[in-house]
Scaffold this motif. Sequence first.
Motif, PDB file in Angstrom:
ATOM      1  N   ILE A  20      30.884   3.632 -29.721  1.00 48.54           N
ATOM      2  CA  ILE A  20      30.634   3.982 -28.256  1.00 48.54           C
ATOM      3  C   ILE A  20      30.487   3.022 -27.412  1.00 48.54           C
ATOM      4  CG2 ILE A  20      28.844   5.324 -26.996  1.00 48.54           C
ATOM      5  CD1 ILE A  20      28.234   7.027 -29.567  1.00 48.54           C
ATOM      6  N   ALA A  21      31.091   3.033 -26.503  1.00 49.99           N
ATOM      7  CA  ALA A  21      31.052   2.185 -25.380  1.00 49.99           C
ATOM      8  C   ALA A  21      30.354   2.611 -24.148  1.00 49.99           C
ATOM      9  CB  ALA A  21      32.562   1.682 -24.986  1.00 49.99           C
ATOM     10  N   VAL A  22      29.457   2.242 -23.547  1.00 45.24           N
ATOM     11  CA  VAL A  22      28.761   2.525 -22.292  1.00 45.24           C
ATOM     12  C   VAL A  22      28.768   1.449 -21.292  1.00 45.24           C
ATOM     13  CG1 VAL A  22      27.373   4.302 -23.445  1.00 45.24           C
ATOM     14  CG2 VAL A  22      26.749   1.808 -23.448  1.00 45.24           C
ATOM     15  N   LEU A  87      20.018   5.931 -12.949  1.00 47.97           N
ATOM     16  CA  LEU A  87      19.232   4.802 -13.736  1.00 47.97           C
ATOM     17  C   LEU A  87      18.889   3.905 -12.409  1.00 47.97           C
ATOM     18  CD1 LEU A  87      18.803   3.006 -15.690  1.00 47.97           C
ATOM     19  CD2 LEU A  87      21.198   2.206 -15.852  1.00 47.97           C
ATOM     20  N   GLU A  88      19.567   3.493 -11.351  1.00 53.28           N
ATOM     21  CA  GLU A  88      19.093   2.527 -10.390  1.00 53.28           C
ATOM     22  C   GLU A  88      17.735   3.211  -9.925  1.00 53.28           C
ATOM     23  OE1 GLU A  88      20.749   0.188  -6.408  1.00 53.28           O
ATOM     24  OE2 GLU A  88      21.520   2.223  -6.860  1.00 53.28           O
ATOM     25  N   PHE A 100      19.681  -1.624 -19.987  1.00 54.65           N
ATOM     26  CA  PHE A 100      19.857  -0.131 -19.847  1.00 54.65           C
ATOM     27  C   PHE A 100      21.427   0.117 -19.504  1.00 54.65           C
ATOM     28  CE2 PHE A 100      15.268  -0.367 -19.748  1.00 54.65           C
ATOM     29  CZ  PHE A 100      14.948   0.944 -19.850  1.00 54.65           C
ATOM     30  N   ALA A 101      21.831   1.237 -20.159  1.00 57.67           N
ATOM     31  CA  ALA A 101      23.154   1.581 -19.978  1.00 57.67           C
ATOM     32  C   ALA A 101      23.079   2.828 -19.414  1.00 57.67           C
ATOM     33  CB  ALA A 101      23.995   1.570 -21.429  1.00 57.67           C
TER      34      ALA A 101
END
Length: 182
Positions: A20-22, A87-88, A100-101
Amino acid sequence: MSTDLIYTDKLHAGSSFPDIAVNLFSGEKVQLGKPSNGADWQLVIVYRGRHCPLCSKYLNQLANFKDQLLATGVDLIAVSGDSQAQLESHLTQLSVNFPFAYGLTVAQMKSLGLYISDPRSEQETDHPFAEPGLFVVNAQGIIQVIDISNNPFVRPELQALVNGLAWVRNPDNNYPIRGMKR
């Protein structure tokens, strides 16, 4: 309430961690389960998202254990299905010191065997989100420890987790992956 059976595919301890790429908040793409910072294991924390105050509390508490985890060779990353903008906004509410991703897709959530919920309202969030999950991936890319929950109220106690991982990582203990019988 429906009495239909619901089937899910859950990951098991001792299985390979999915590929899994994030994206990190910085925009850099990373593979979950691939440690950095000189560590050879990684603790992957999946949290519900910005809308969850219990997640924020847990993540802030987890920041206190980053150095202790790294001293035992365990790197740390947190990920959710939130957007980069969400997220920001969330990071302004946190006091954390680990990556954090964002952007975990529903398909990726399913590949991790996570429980997935729909928001109760637009005020909560604007997308399906993963319920909490915790994965400790060893140097071989195998799941050493797994904990998934269908709500934010049930999560491993952090001091016990960190102490346990230090004990497992001690070669004198020769501690195997647990829960291998199905």
